[in-house]
Design a protein around this motif. Structure first.
Motif, PDB file in Angstrom:
ATOM      1  N   GLU A  32      70.650  44.519 -25.687  1.00  0.00           N
ATOM      2  CA  GLU A  32      70.814  43.465 -26.692  1.00  0.00           C
ATOM      3  C   GLU A  32      70.504  43.942 -28.114  1.00  0.00           C
ATOM      4  O   GLU A  32      71.277  43.689 -29.037  1.00  0.00           O
ATOM      5  N   GLU A  33      69.408  44.657 -28.314  1.00  0.00           N
ATOM      6  CA  GLU A  33      69.022  45.103 -29.650  1.00  0.00           C
ATOM      7  C   GLU A  33      70.070  46.038 -30.261  1.00  0.00           C
ATOM      8  O   GLU A  33      70.371  45.954 -31.446  1.00  0.00           O
ATOM      9  N   PHE A  34      70.613  46.921 -29.439  1.00  0.00           N
ATOM     10  CA  PHE A  34      71.623  47.854 -29.937  1.00  0.00           C
ATOM     11  C   PHE A  34      72.922  47.125 -30.260  1.00  0.00           C
ATOM     12  O   PHE A  34      73.559  47.379 -31.285  1.00  0.00           O
ATOM     13  N   ARG A  35      73.319  46.207 -29.392  1.00  0.00           N
ATOM     14  CA  ARG A  35      74.530  45.427 -29.633  1.00  0.00           C
ATOM     15  C   ARG A  35      74.406  44.629 -30.927  1.00  0.00           C
ATOM     16  O   ARG A  35      75.331  44.577 -31.734  1.00  0.00           O
ATOM     17  N   LEU A  36      73.224  44.035 -31.163  1.00  0.00           N
ATOM     18  CA  LEU A  36      73.005  43.281 -32.399  1.00  0.00           C
ATOM     19  C   LEU A  36      73.074  44.191 -33.627  1.00  0.00           C
ATOM     20  O   LEU A  36      73.613  43.809 -34.660  1.00  0.00           O
ATOM     21  N   GLU A  82      68.568  44.655 -44.041  1.00  0.00           N
ATOM     22  CA  GLU A  82      68.557  44.152 -42.661  1.00  0.00           C
ATOM     23  C   GLU A  82      68.752  45.304 -41.663  1.00  0.00           C
ATOM     24  O   GLU A  82      68.048  45.397 -40.658  1.00  0.00           O
ATOM     25  N   ILE A  83      69.681  46.207 -41.971  1.00  0.00           N
ATOM     26  CA  ILE A  83      69.921  47.354 -41.094  1.00  0.00           C
ATOM     27  C   ILE A  83      68.761  48.335 -41.174  1.00  0.00           C
ATOM     28  O   ILE A  83      68.299  48.851 -40.146  1.00  0.00           O
ATOM     29  N   ARG A  84      68.264  48.607 -42.383  1.00  0.00           N
ATOM     30  CA  ARG A  84      67.116  49.515 -42.527  1.00  0.00           C
ATOM     31  C   ARG A  84      65.916  48.992 -41.753  1.00  0.00           C
ATOM     32  O   ARG A  84      65.219  49.755 -41.081  1.00  0.00           O
ATOM     33  N   ASP A  85      65.663  47.689 -41.821  1.00  0.00           N
ATOM     34  CA  ASP A  85      64.548  47.099 -41.079  1.00  0.00           C
ATOM     35  C   ASP A  85      64.749  47.245 -39.573  1.00  0.00           C
ATOM     36  O   ASP A  85      63.816  47.573 -38.841  1.00  0.00           O
ATOM     37  N   ALA A  86      65.972  47.003 -39.123  1.00  0.00           N
ATOM     38  CA  ALA A  86      66.265  47.136 -37.694  1.00  0.00           C
ATOM     39  C   ALA A  86      66.047  48.569 -37.223  1.00  0.00           C
ATOM     40  O   ALA A  86      65.569  48.803 -36.105  1.00  0.00           O
ATOM     41  N   LYS A 127      76.750  52.518 -21.994  1.00  0.00           N
ATOM     42  CA  LYS A 127      75.517  52.062 -21.339  1.00  0.00           C
ATOM     43  C   LYS A 127      74.599  51.359 -22.343  1.00  0.00           C
ATOM     44  O   LYS A 127      74.068  50.285 -22.082  1.00  0.00           O
ATOM     45  N   VAL A 128      74.442  51.963 -23.512  1.00  0.00           N
ATOM     46  CA  VAL A 128      73.535  51.436 -24.538  1.00  0.00           C
ATOM     47  C   VAL A 128      74.056  50.127 -25.133  1.00  0.00           C
ATOM     48  O   VAL A 128      73.268  49.270 -25.542  1.00  0.00           O
ATOM     49  N   LYS A 151      62.534  51.552 -30.202  1.00  0.00           N
ATOM     50  CA  LYS A 151      63.469  51.459 -29.082  1.00  0.00           C
ATOM     51  C   LYS A 151      64.885  51.794 -29.551  1.00  0.00           C
ATOM     52  O   LYS A 151      65.604  52.548 -28.876  1.00  0.00           O
ATOM     53  N   LEU A 152      65.285  51.263 -30.714  1.00  0.00           N
ATOM     54  CA  LEU A 152      66.615  51.575 -31.246  1.00  0.00           C
ATOM     55  C   LEU A 152      66.744  53.055 -31.595  1.00  0.00           C
ATOM     56  O   LEU A 152      67.772  53.674 -31.328  1.00  0.00           O
ATOM     57  N   LYS A 153      65.694  53.617 -32.183  1.00  0.00           N
ATOM     58  CA  LYS A 153      65.724  55.048 -32.518  1.00  0.00           C
ATOM     59  C   LYS A 153      65.940  55.881 -31.258  1.00  0.00           C
ATOM     60  O   LYS A 153      66.734  56.819 -31.249  1.00  0.00           O
TER      61      LYS A 153
END
Length: 137
Positions: free
Chosen positions: A122-126, A88-92, A117-118, A97-99
């Motif tokens: 939402e994607e980073f928080r998840l 799940e983490i590898r896929d994320a 700030k980051v 955008k996360l990179k």
């Protein structure tokens, strides 16, 4: 950057780095062997090299230290293995955008401010929630 060999067994390609001394290792078996025989803790505050960036090599500051005031906050090898083995983490982490957000934190003059700030994204928080749920018993 060329793949590195495990410095414990010297046979396999390394996938991980010791959170204490940053020696590259390939598996949990090598990590345990390293902890028993080779690992030397750095004096407090713990000095750890910053994570490797995906930026071009000419812009990466390989000597940039990260000072940790509380050594207990440094992830242990077992926790790193859990994160690395999570599909799940590898896929994320395939998300561009996360990179970019992670590289922004790594290259920021004030990483803590950039992290704050980051964390509003939402994607980073998840992603951080997934990581915490993976390493928390």
């Amino acid at each position: 950057m060329a793949p590195r060999k495990c410095e414990v067994c010297a046979e396999s390609q390394s996938k991980y780095k010791c959170p204490i001394c940053l020696i590259p290792y390939c598996s949990l078996i090598c990590f345990k062997k390293h902890k028993e025989i080779l690992c030397r803790k750095l004096e407090s505050p713990v000095e750890v090299k910053a994570c490797e960036s995906t930026a071009p090599a000419s812009t990466v500051d390989d000597e940039k230290p990260l000072y940790v005031e509380e050594p207990s906050e440094v992830l242990q090898g077992v926790q790193l293995e859990l994160i690395a083995s999570s599909s799940e983490i590898r896929d994320a982490m395939k998300d561009e955008k996360l990179k970019k957000l992670i590289c922004d934190i790594d290259s920021a003059m004030d990483p803590e401010k950039e992290l704050d700030k980051v964390m509003e994204v939402e994607e980073f928080r998840l992603l951080t929630e997934k990581i915490l749920s993976t390493i928390t018993p």
